[in-house]
Design an enzyme around this catalytic site. Structure first.
Site, short mmCIF file in Angstrom:
data_model
loop_
_atom_site.label_atom_id
_atom_site.label_comp_id
_atom_site.label_asym_id
_atom_site.label_seq_id
_atom_site.Cartn_x
_atom_site.Cartn_y
_atom_site.Cartn_z
N HIS A 74 3.74 -2.62 -18.06
CA HIS A 74 3.70 -4.08 -18.13
C HIS A 74 2.89 -4.65 -16.96
O HIS A 74 2.00 -5.48 -17.16
CB HIS A 74 5.13 -4.64 -18.11
CG HIS A 74 5.21 -6.13 -17.94
ND1 HIS A 74 4.93 -7.00 -18.95
CD2 HIS A 74 5.53 -6.89 -16.86
CE1 HIS A 74 5.07 -8.24 -18.51
NE2 HIS A 74 5.44 -8.20 -17.24
N ASP A 104 -28.76 -16.25 -18.68
CA ASP A 104 -27.82 -15.15 -18.86
C ASP A 104 -27.37 -14.70 -17.49
O ASP A 104 -27.73 -15.30 -16.48
CB ASP A 104 -28.48 -13.98 -19.62
CG ASP A 104 -27.45 -13.14 -20.37
OD1 ASP A 104 -26.45 -12.73 -19.74
OD2 ASP A 104 -27.62 -12.92 -21.59
N TRP A 139 3.85 -0.66 -10.64
CA TRP A 139 2.40 -0.82 -10.59
C TRP A 139 1.84 -0.50 -9.22
O TRP A 139 0.65 -0.31 -9.04
CB TRP A 139 1.98 -2.23 -11.04
CG TRP A 139 2.01 -3.30 -9.97
CD1 TRP A 139 3.13 -3.86 -9.44
CD2 TRP A 139 0.89 -3.91 -9.32
NE1 TRP A 139 2.77 -4.80 -8.50
CE2 TRP A 139 1.39 -4.85 -8.40
CE3 TRP A 139 -0.50 -3.77 -9.43
CZ2 TRP A 139 0.58 -5.64 -7.59
CZ3 TRP A 139 -1.31 -4.56 -8.61
CH2 TRP A 139 -0.77 -5.47 -7.72
N SER A 169 -15.24 -1.17 -13.21
CA SER A 169 -15.61 -2.30 -14.06
C SER A 169 -15.60 -3.61 -13.27
O SER A 169 -16.54 -4.40 -13.34
CB SER A 169 -14.64 -2.36 -15.24
OG SER A 169 -14.54 -3.65 -15.75
N SER A 170 -14.54 -3.80 -12.47
CA SER A 170 -14.42 -5.04 -11.69
C SER A 170 -15.51 -5.14 -10.63
O SER A 170 -16.09 -6.20 -10.43
CB SER A 170 -13.07 -5.11 -10.98
OG SER A 170 -12.05 -5.06 -11.90
N HIS A 253 -3.02 -7.52 -1.95
CA HIS A 253 -2.86 -8.94 -1.70
C HIS A 253 -4.08 -9.76 -2.09
O HIS A 253 -3.94 -10.75 -2.81
CB HIS A 253 -2.38 -9.28 -0.29
CG HIS A 253 -1.84 -10.67 -0.30
ND1 HIS A 253 -0.61 -10.97 -0.84
CD2 HIS A 253 -2.40 -11.84 -0.01
CE1 HIS A 253 -0.44 -12.27 -0.84
NE2 HIS A 253 -1.52 -12.83 -0.34
N GLU A 255 -5.91 -9.02 -4.36
CA GLU A 255 -5.86 -8.95 -5.82
C GLU A 255 -5.11 -10.15 -6.42
O GLU A 255 -5.52 -10.70 -7.44
CB GLU A 255 -5.19 -7.64 -6.25
CG GLU A 255 -4.88 -7.52 -7.73
CD GLU A 255 -6.11 -7.44 -8.61
OE1 GLU A 255 -7.17 -7.03 -8.10
OE2 GLU A 255 -6.01 -7.79 -9.79
N TYR A 257 -5.01 -13.09 -5.24
CA TYR A 257 -5.91 -14.25 -5.19
C TYR A 257 -7.06 -14.09 -6.16
O TYR A 257 -7.58 -15.08 -6.69
CB TYR A 257 -6.40 -14.48 -3.75
CG TYR A 257 -5.26 -14.86 -2.87
CD1 TYR A 257 -4.53 -16.01 -3.14
CD2 TYR A 257 -4.86 -14.06 -1.82
CE1 TYR A 257 -3.43 -16.34 -2.39
CE2 TYR A 257 -3.76 -14.40 -1.05
CZ TYR A 257 -3.05 -15.54 -1.34
OH TYR A 257 -1.96 -15.86 -0.60
N SER A 268 -9.42 -27.46 -11.79
CA SER A 268 -10.17 -28.59 -11.24
C SER A 268 -11.01 -29.27 -12.32
O SER A 268 -11.04 -30.49 -12.41
CB SER A 268 -11.08 -28.11 -10.10
OG SER A 268 -10.30 -27.63 -9.04
N HIS A 302 2.87 -8.32 4.48
CA HIS A 302 4.08 -9.08 4.11
C HIS A 302 4.71 -8.50 2.85
O HIS A 302 5.77 -8.95 2.44
CB HIS A 302 3.80 -10.59 3.98
CG HIS A 302 2.93 -11.00 2.85
ND1 HIS A 302 2.12 -12.11 2.90
CD2 HIS A 302 2.72 -10.47 1.64
CE1 HIS A 302 1.47 -12.24 1.78
NE2 HIS A 302 1.82 -11.26 0.99
N HIS A 303 4.05 -7.52 2.23
CA HIS A 303 4.70 -6.78 1.13
C HIS A 303 5.51 -5.61 1.67
O HIS A 303 6.10 -4.87 0.89
CB HIS A 303 3.64 -6.27 0.15
CG HIS A 303 2.82 -7.36 -0.46
ND1 HIS A 303 3.18 -7.96 -1.65
CD2 HIS A 303 1.70 -7.98 -0.06
CE1 HIS A 303 2.29 -8.89 -1.95
NE2 HIS A 303 1.37 -8.93 -1.00
N THR A 328 -3.52 -24.08 0.27
CA THR A 328 -2.94 -24.22 -1.06
C THR A 328 -2.42 -25.63 -1.25
O THR A 328 -2.60 -26.24 -2.31
CB THR A 328 -1.80 -23.20 -1.26
OG1 THR A 328 -2.24 -21.94 -0.77
CG2 THR A 328 -1.44 -23.07 -2.71
N LYS A 331 -5.15 -28.02 -2.04
CA LYS A 331 -5.58 -27.98 -3.43
C LYS A 331 -4.62 -28.77 -4.33
O LYS A 331 -5.03 -29.56 -5.17
CB LYS A 331 -5.70 -26.53 -3.92
CG LYS A 331 -6.77 -25.75 -3.19
CD LYS A 331 -7.29 -24.57 -3.99
CE LYS A 331 -8.10 -24.96 -5.16
NZ LYS A 331 -9.47 -25.38 -4.86
N ARG A 450 15.21 -5.43 -8.17
CA ARG A 450 14.28 -5.39 -9.28
C ARG A 450 14.09 -3.95 -9.76
O ARG A 450 14.55 -3.02 -9.12
CB ARG A 450 12.93 -6.02 -8.89
CG ARG A 450 12.29 -5.41 -7.70
CD ARG A 450 11.08 -6.21 -7.24
NE ARG A 450 9.93 -6.01 -8.10
CZ ARG A 450 8.67 -5.93 -7.67
NH1 ARG A 450 8.40 -6.05 -6.38
NH2 ARG A 450 7.68 -5.76 -8.50
#
Lengths: 572, 296
Positions: A74, A104, A139, A169-170, A253, A255, A257, A268, A302-303, A328, A331, A450
């Site tokens: 998941h 293009d 994950w 790919s990314s 982290h 990731e 964002y 926006s 922080h993880h 943040t 925004k 969890r």
């Protein structure tokens, strides 16, 4: 010039056209999203009531490994095969060239391989589920569980290769976006005149290029640990499991964002379009994204607050993490200021965007709570964290996947979606996901960990006095239980329930919300087909975007010609 | 109005966790619990206090943002003959909404750092327990005693007797008995994959990492049985390796030690053997030899 019309195979399998590749990405994302969503439905079905009803071995005992495989699949599917392909590959490919006035992408063939690397990546990940015991690592694939000690079979190797391919790919896609944005803007479009979605894609691409290789390195080391006798992460050979966590989160982290910044860009545009007002504080918005991207690289630990880092390290990461709240906040307030004084029309995309602002605020403030290392001690690895990241991703990024779809589907297909069904879809999803994830804050605060297949609470078979109650019996019983409890709260009476302890109540509500959200996905599929077959024709500028805030995609036809901008547009 | 009454009642039901001094430490979650477990240790009490501050701040932020959003949606909804404004800048308001969040963050950060350093500063330990995570059970070793180490497995579903206070998925066959009002040093490690030792009522959570020895502390002030669960994914039995801690008065603890066949080691970290919490307060750490204990 006559428009080019390639045959079916050439067009969809050998495509170098940014719009067709974007369409492929979006279709891929929807397909993977349905699969990843189905996984979560099954998990909520299992967690609805205590005890293990569905995920059992043949002898009826709980199949914890199957549960772990489900959460892993998941998570990986939603991150790498839904949100990233949808927002970056899909909307990015479609609208970066259109918005900057380019014919293009800079490297069309690179674009093709970027998409087609995702397909084998996805197949490898899906295949890993059926090999050996499946990859049940979460994950985050932390060793030693992901090492041969925890997963001796080939499944984790397959998952690692899936991530290698998705990562490649990314990276290729990001290199393409950076080159395109830097070199192919229409004359007059300086960096400070770029639409905010382009800014978002630029920052995202830089994050991808800098972060994903670190993941690649980490999982390659894991691969050699598993297969070639190295011991990067194996303490018996002098390695360190914590090293993997540092490397993973140095990627992980940024990731998050990477997943949310494109959404910021799209929000926006939608807010501005439907308020008929230019975006408030354009430069602040653009540089807030740059700031978020930069700070995103220096907060990874922080993880890892409970891993035993030194206290001064924890203090630094607490401070750095709190700082993210500032850009943040800029925004969020700027979006509201954009609506201020506007002429707001509540079309479906606008509903999703407003919903996004609210939900992202809720997810943001719980992020501020979790940022505190001292506080995180009781919340780490509980459902509070699950609620937090689903509020910003499942209810943030995914809301904007839908918002972008409704906003641009007329442009992409030349056909409009059914407005009423779109609004029903929004409200079903909004209510469903809030019912699903808000109660998970309560579960987390009360300490429910969890990644658990089962949670402490009295078994319904004991409470109800029936052996193996059916799903209907259980749901009916808990429905009444919930009603009585809420009635007691509303009236101030006391209700003596037979269920006196445990995490059952909020888990039940959470599952009910998940079913509603799941139903809304079925409605979405109906809407997709309705739009494609019965949607009315879309005009070039079907939202009537006023001239002063118009971006270039509204100047071309709907759908745009196979090759757009035969005459190069100029920006004043 | 009914809805507001409901909201208020929700807040009220979450009050027990806020009135942290009067209620006893919470063993396991209540049905429909809304807030943190009520504390059994000073560390958790500090955490609850800090969370109460955070909860007020974040609720206020969400309410303000939502109110602004709803107000804007109603006030500026599309009307005929009303032209939208075209402003896109206001330096003052932009400075305000940058500075105010910074101030709020400072208000959060100061107690946050206090809490963090409070949690980190391990008081002179009066008892050291080493716990090791295995797939899927916990091992405990009382470092100050010879012959006092054991493994704790979860009780199977059919062995649970709720009338004895046992709870499914939480109770073990060998509760870890600790004396109340005692500073306990916890050493946490793992023997195979990652695990995490957690005890929500005491505000303790520490990852168990093979090859590393992590350290934290707790002092349970209220007698009772407290439960925790493994908090780092560790494979098939992740949900089935609970932690059960029984906090008892000192004398009862000593009796339990003798019954288990434990004998005090020569180089133990038990500096005093107070018979009450009051005694401990009045007469802290006197045994100089043991303060120099190199094993610490």
């Amino acid at each position: 010039m006559a428009d080019q019309q390639p045959g079916f195979f050439t067009r969809w399998f050998c495509s170098t056209n940014h719009k067709d590749i974007g369409t492929l990405y979006i279709l891929f994302s929807i397909f993977a999203g349905i699969l990843g969503g189905a996984f979560s439905m099954y998990m909520r079905l299992e967690l609805q009531d205590p005890g293990v009803q569905f995920m059992t071995n043949e002898d009826g005992s709980p199949n914890g490994q199957m549960w772990n495989v489900f959460i892993t699949a998941h998570g990986l599917i939603m991150v790498f095969f839904v949100v990233m392909p949808g927002l970056i590959g899909g909307f990015g490919n479609w609208f970066v060239p259109l918005m900057i006035g380019a014919p293009d992408m800079a490297f069309p063939r690179l674009n093709n391989i970027s998409f087609w690397l995702l397909v084998p990546a996805f197949l490898l990940l899906c295949g890993s589920v059926f090999v050996d015991v499946g990859a049940g690592t979460g994950w985050t694939i932390y060793p030693p569980l992901s090492d041969t000690l925890g997963h001796p079979g080939m499944s984790v190797d397959m998952a690692i290769f899936a991530l290698h391919l998705a990562g490649a790919s990314s990276i290729l896609g990001a290199a393409n976006f950076i080159t395109t944005i830097f070199n192919m803007r229409a004359p007059g479009m300086t960096l400070h005149k770029m639409p905010l979605f382009i800014w978002a894609m630029l920052v995202t691409s830089f994050l991808l290029v800098l972060a994903v290789p670190v993941l690649g390195g980490a999982i390659t080391m894991l691969l050699t640990d598993r297969n070639f006798g190295t011991s990067f992460f194996n303490p018996e050979g002098g390695g360190d499991p914590l090293l993997f966590q540092h490397l993973f989160w140095f990627f992980g982290h940024p990731e998050v964002y990477i997943m949310i910044l494109p959404a910021f860009g799209i929000v926006s545009h939608i807010i501005s379009t439907f308020s008929r007002k230019p975006i408030f504080g354009y430069l602040g918005m653009a540089y807030a994204m740059v700031a978020i991207g930069f700070v995103g690289f220096i907060v990874w630990a922080h993880h890892m607050y409970t891993t035993g880092l030194s206290v001064n390290t924890l203090a630094y990461f607490t401070a750095a993490t709190l700082i993210i709240a500032v850009p943040t906040g800029i925004k969020i307030f700027s979006w509201i200021a954009t609506m201020w004084g506007g002429s707001i029309e509540f079309k479906t995309p606008m509903l999703w965007a407003i919903g996004f602002i609210f939900l992202f605020t809720v997810g943001g403030v719980t992020g501020v709570v979790l940022a505190n290392a001292g506080m995180d001690v009781v919340l780490h690895d509980t459902y509070y964290v699950v609620a937090h990241f689903h509020y910003v991703l499942s209810l943030g990024a995914v809301f904007i996947l839908f918002a972008g779809w409704y906003y641009w589907i007329g442009k992409m297909t030349g056909r409009m979606y059914p407005e009423f069904l779109g609004k029903v879809h929004f409200w079903m999803t909004f209510i469903g996901v809030n019912l699903t994830f808000f109660p998970q804050h309560f579960l987390g605060l009360a300490g429910m960990p969890r990644r658990y297949i089962d949670y402490p609470a009295p078994l319904l078979s004991d409470v109800m006095g029936i052996d193996n109650p059916t799903w209907w019996q259980r749901t009916e019983y808990m429905g009444r239980e919930t009603w009585m409890q809420f009635h007691a709260w509303m009236t101030g009476e006391t209700y003596e329930s037979a269920i006196t302890w445990g995490y059952h109540g909020w888990n039940f509500i959470s599952s009910m919300g998940a079913y509603l959200a799941g139903g809304s996905v079925i409605l979405f599929i109906v809407i997709v087909f309705w739009t494609l077959f019965f949607g009315r024709k879309a005009s070039d500028n079907y939202w009537n975007v006023p001239k002063n805030i118009m971006t270039l995609e509204w100047t071309v036809s709907s759908p745009p010609p196979f090759h757009q901008f035969d005459i190069q547009p100029k920006v004043k | 109005m009914k809805f507001f009454a409901f909201l208020v009642s929700l807040m009220v039901t979450s009050l027990p966790a806020m009135a942290s001094d009067v209620v006893k430490g919470q063993s396991y979650a209540d049905s429909w619990q809304l807030n943190l477990m009520s504390p059994a240790s000073p560390m958790k009490a500090e955490i609850v206090d800090f969370h109460n501050l955070l909860l007020v701040i974040i609720t206020a932020i969400v309410i303000i943002v939502t109110a602004l959003l709803i107000y804007a949606c109603i006030k500026f909804r599309r009307k005929k003959d009303v032209e939208p404004a075209s402003f896109a800048h206001n330096t003052l308001i932009e400075i305000i909404w940058t500075i105010v969040p910074v101030i709020i963050l400072i208000i959060i950060a100061i107690p946050s750092f206090k809490l963090l350093y409070f949690e980190d500063r391990i008081p002179e330990p009066e008892l050291t327990i080493k716990t090791t995570g295995y797939q899927w059970y916990w091992g405990y070793e009382y470092m100050d005693y010879d012959g006092l180490e054991f493994l704790a497995y979860p009780l199977a579903e059919d062995q649970i007797d709720e009338s004895k206070g046992q709870r499914r998925l939480l109770s073990t066959d060998a509760p870890v008995v600790v004396p109340v009002g005692t500073n306990i040093q916890l050493l946490v490690t793992a023997a195979d994959v990652l695990h995490a030792f957690a005890l929500p009522a005491a505000g303790v959570k520490k990852d168990a990492i093979p090859g590393r020895l992590n350290e934290t502390w707790m002092r349970i002030d209220k007698p009772g049985t407290y439960y925790g669960q493994c908090s780092e994914i560790c494979g098939t039995g992740h949900a089935y390796m609970p932690i059960e801690i029984k906090a008892v008065p000192r004398a009862e603890f000593d009796a339990w030690v003798r019954q288990q066949g434990g004998t005090l080691k020569e180089n133990n970290s038990i500096t005093t053997i107070p018979d009450s919490a009051a005694n401990k307060q009045a007469n802290p750490k006197v045994d100089v030899d043991n303060i120099a204990n190199p094993g610490r």
